[in-house]
Design a protein around this motif. Structure first.
Motif, PDB file in Angstrom:
ATOM      1  N   GLY A   1     -10.329 -19.917  19.711  1.00  0.00           N
ATOM      2  CA  GLY A   1     -11.361 -20.191  20.709  1.00  0.00           C
ATOM      3  C   GLY A   1     -12.728 -20.388  20.081  1.00  0.00           C
ATOM      4  N   ARG A   2     -13.068 -19.556  19.121  1.00  0.00           N
ATOM      5  CA  ARG A   2     -14.374 -19.690  18.469  1.00  0.00           C
ATOM      6  C   ARG A   2     -14.449 -20.970  17.639  1.00  0.00           C
ATOM      7  NH1 ARG A   2     -13.995 -14.391  19.441  1.00  0.00           N
ATOM      8  NH2 ARG A   2     -15.838 -13.021  19.465  1.00  0.00           N
ATOM      9  N   GLU A   3     -13.356 -21.318  16.991  1.00  0.00           N
ATOM     10  CA  GLU A   3     -13.360 -22.545  16.188  1.00  0.00           C
ATOM     11  C   GLU A   3     -13.583 -23.765  17.087  1.00  0.00           C
ATOM     12  OE1 GLU A   3     -10.475 -21.347  12.406  1.00  0.00           O
ATOM     13  OE2 GLU A   3      -9.590 -22.250  14.211  1.00  0.00           O
ATOM     14  N   ASN A   4     -12.963 -23.769  18.252  1.00  0.00           N
ATOM     15  CA  ASN A   4     -13.157 -24.894  19.184  1.00  0.00           C
ATOM     16  C   ASN A   4     -14.604 -24.952  19.667  1.00  0.00           C
ATOM     17  OD1 ASN A   4     -10.485 -25.685  19.054  1.00  0.00           O
ATOM     18  ND2 ASN A   4      -9.846 -24.393  20.784  1.00  0.00           N
TER      19      ASN A   4
ATOM     20  N   ALA B   1     -23.854 -18.738  15.902  1.00  0.00           N
ATOM     21  CA  ALA B   1     -25.243 -18.330  16.133  1.00  0.00           C
ATOM     22  C   ALA B   1     -26.198 -19.250  15.381  1.00  0.00           C
ATOM     23  CB  ALA B   1     -25.438 -16.883  15.691  1.00  0.00           C
ATOM     24  N   GLU B   2     -25.846 -19.633  14.165  1.00  0.00           N
ATOM     25  CA  GLU B   2     -26.699 -20.530  13.372  1.00  0.00           C
ATOM     26  C   GLU B   2     -26.750 -21.923  14.000  1.00  0.00           C
ATOM     27  OE1 GLU B   2     -25.910 -18.395   9.021  1.00  0.00           O
ATOM     28  OE2 GLU B   2     -24.670 -20.077   9.688  1.00  0.00           O
ATOM     29  N   ALA B   3     -25.615 -22.378  14.541  1.00  0.00           N
ATOM     30  CA  ALA B   3     -25.591 -23.701  15.173  1.00  0.00           C
ATOM     31  C   ALA B   3     -26.457 -23.706  16.428  1.00  0.00           C
ATOM     32  CB  ALA B   3     -24.152 -24.080  15.518  1.00  0.00           C
ATOM     33  N   VAL B   4     -26.382 -22.610  17.189  1.00  0.00           N
ATOM     34  CA  VAL B   4     -27.196 -22.509  18.398  1.00  0.00           C
ATOM     35  C   VAL B   4     -28.675 -22.475  18.023  1.00  0.00           C
ATOM     36  CG1 VAL B   4     -27.839 -20.998  20.310  1.00  0.00           C
ATOM     37  CG2 VAL B   4     -25.420 -21.377  19.772  1.00  0.00           C
ATOM     38  N   ALA B   5     -29.030 -21.712  16.999  1.00  0.00           N
ATOM     39  CA  ALA B   5     -30.432 -21.614  16.578  1.00  0.00           C
ATOM     40  C   ALA B   5     -30.954 -22.962  16.091  1.00  0.00           C
ATOM     41  CB  ALA B   5     -30.560 -20.564  15.481  1.00  0.00           C
ATOM     42  N   ALA B   6     -30.097 -23.707  15.386  1.00  0.00           N
ATOM     43  CA  ALA B   6     -30.510 -25.018  14.879  1.00  0.00           C
ATOM     44  C   ALA B   6     -30.780 -25.983  16.043  1.00  0.00           C
ATOM     45  CB  ALA B   6     -29.424 -25.579  13.966  1.00  0.00           C
ATOM     46  N   ARG B   7     -30.038 -25.828  17.100  1.00  0.00           N
ATOM     47  CA  ARG B   7     -30.204 -26.711  18.244  1.00  0.00           C
ATOM     48  C   ARG B   7     -31.454 -26.374  19.049  1.00  0.00           C
ATOM     49  NH1 ARG B   7     -25.165 -28.428  22.012  1.00  0.00           N
ATOM     50  NH2 ARG B   7     -24.102 -29.812  20.551  1.00  0.00           N
TER      51      ARG B   7
ATOM     52  N   LEU C   1     -17.265 -23.781  18.095  1.00  0.00           N
ATOM     53  CA  LEU C   1     -18.122 -24.213  16.987  1.00  0.00           C
ATOM     54  C   LEU C   1     -18.033 -25.722  16.781  1.00  0.00           C
ATOM     55  CD1 LEU C   1     -19.961 -23.500  14.616  1.00  0.00           C
ATOM     56  CD2 LEU C   1     -17.903 -23.113  13.233  1.00  0.00           C
ATOM     57  N   ALA C   2     -16.842 -26.250  16.932  1.00  0.00           N
ATOM     58  CA  ALA C   2     -16.670 -27.698  16.754  1.00  0.00           C
ATOM     59  C   ALA C   2     -17.469 -28.466  17.805  1.00  0.00           C
ATOM     60  CB  ALA C   2     -15.174 -28.058  16.863  1.00  0.00           C
ATOM     61  N   GLN C   3     -17.545 -27.934  19.024  1.00  0.00           N
ATOM     62  CA  GLN C   3     -18.330 -28.580  20.071  1.00  0.00           C
ATOM     63  C   GLN C   3     -19.818 -28.537  19.767  1.00  0.00           C
ATOM     64  OE1 GLN C   3     -17.337 -26.764  23.826  1.00  0.00           O
ATOM     65  NE2 GLN C   3     -15.126 -27.001  23.507  1.00  0.00           N
ATOM     66  N   LEU C   4     -20.271 -27.407  19.163  1.00  0.00           N
ATOM     67  CA  LEU C   4     -21.691 -27.266  18.868  1.00  0.00           C
ATOM     68  C   LEU C   4     -22.154 -28.205  17.757  1.00  0.00           C
ATOM     69  CD1 LEU C   4     -22.122 -23.368  18.985  1.00  0.00           C
ATOM     70  CD2 LEU C   4     -23.078 -25.034  20.586  1.00  0.00           C
ATOM     71  N   VAL C   5     -21.313 -28.360  16.746  1.00  0.00           N
ATOM     72  CA  VAL C   5     -21.745 -29.164  15.587  1.00  0.00           C
ATOM     73  C   VAL C   5     -21.188 -30.582  15.643  1.00  0.00           C
ATOM     74  CG1 VAL C   5     -21.898 -27.099  14.140  1.00  0.00           C
ATOM     75  CG2 VAL C   5     -19.760 -28.405  14.193  1.00  0.00           C
ATOM     76  N   GLY C   6     -20.308 -30.846  16.606  1.00  0.00           N
ATOM     77  CA  GLY C   6     -19.671 -32.157  16.670  1.00  0.00           C
ATOM     78  C   GLY C   6     -20.578 -33.228  17.222  1.00  0.00           C
TER      79      GLY C   6
END
Length: 327
Positions: free
Chosen positions: A317-320, A128-134, A322-327
């Motif tokens: 699944g969530r780790e993958n 959620a934080e990664a999405v908000a940052a984007r 998240l890696a796509q969001l911040v990668g």
């Protein structure tokens, strides 16, 4: 049983055969996770239509035939009361057994799966934080704050007391430590079949409802409390030791002949206790943990493994993601 109980209302074969517990009133054994059907108090053994009857009136003096009929009716009633007592004990064993399964499942669920749930909460917050940052969207920011707040809840009772006490009171492990007994947390939801068998046999012999005076009831109450604690841990060795202790103890008091009025009062008490146990069984079945056990009545321990496998897949699944969001 002292915490009374039924034997696993889920023991595939002896749920209502009741035989497990940890408490003060009788204990119950249960094969299937559904509450065992409560044994109905016997109908009047000598009423023509089987309906409840009132105590027979005293036969007139000198009426030997009337007295004989009354004595026979009282004897039949005594047998009916004895049968009702045994049925209630079996039901209590079943209810107590199911209660132990629900408690053990809850504890093991928390111990084994708690960390996975915590990891999922943390990943949800990070996503959620990664999405908000984007996006910078106010709604996404609000969702991110809510997700993060859920990862840091107010400490609950269990956390405040460091695993010693929960909302229902001291955990069995805590009670064991305070009583200077070895601490043996349950290793699985349902004790072994042999452990359940020893437990059922022991409860049937030492159940407090078989006492004929207050002193004997107190002795049985205290003894059954120990039996229930050992059963809750799945400690077969301790139960066998308790069996030897019981068999070496004082012989049970001789059952005295009861008056018909006393027998009817006993039947009334049995009926009330049956209703109380039925309510306890229903509450256990309707609980979240009880409902989960009903999903795998034959092997509730396997259900924990199944849930753990699914949670691990969710974490991956969530780790993958998240890696796509911040990668």
């Amino acid at each position: 049983m002292t915490n009374s109980h039924a034997e696993n209302a889920q023991d595939g074969q002896d749920r209502p055969d009741a035989a497990d517990a940890s408490g003060t009133a009788g204990t119950p054994s249960a094969p299937t996770p559904s509450a065992p059907s409560a044994p109905a108090a016997p109908a009047d053994p000598y009423a023509p239509d089987g309906s409840a009857a009132s105590p027979p009136s005293d036969a007139p003096d000198g009426d030997e035939g009337g007295r004989a009929d009354q004595d026979e009716a009282t004897q039949r009633l005594a047998k009916a009361v004895g049968a009702a007592e045994q049925a209630l004990i079996e039901f209590e064993i079943a209810v107590e057994t199911f209660r132990v399964e629900v408690e053990n499942f809850s504890r093991l669920h928390h111990q084994r799966l708690g960390p996975m749930y915590a990891r999922l909460d943390e990943l949800d917050a990070q996503i959620a934080e990664a999405v908000a940052a984007r996006t910078g969207d106010p709604e996404d920011i609000r969702k991110a704050r809510e997700a993060r707040a859920s990862v840091l809840p107010m400490p609950n009772v269990e956390e405040l007391f460091h695993g010693w006490m929960g909302s229902e009171g001291l955990f069995p492990e805590s009670q064991a430590m305070l009583a200077e007994q070895s601490v043996q947390p349950p290793q699985k939801v349902r004790p072994s079949e042999e452990t359940r068998k020893v437990y059922r046999d022991l409860v049937r012999k030492a159940h407090p409802d078989l006492a004929r005076d207050d002193a004997e009831r107190s002795r049985r109450d205290a003894f059954i409390a120990r039996v229930n604690m050992a059963y809750g841990r799945g400690d077969e060795a301790a139960l066998r030791e308790l069996m030897r202790e019981w068999e070496a103890g004082p012989a049970p008091s001789v059952e005295r002949l009861s008056e018909s009025e006393e027998l009817y009062a006993r039947l009334e008490w049995l009926a009330e206790r049956k209703e109380m146990l039925a309510a306890v069984a229903a509450e256990l079945e309707e609980s979240a943990i009880g409902a989960m056990i009903k999903m795998a009545p034959q092997d509730p321990d396997a259900l924990l493994d199944e849930i753990a496998e699914k949670l691990l897949a969710d974490v991956a699944g969530r780790e993958n993601y998240l890696a796509q969001l911040v990668g």
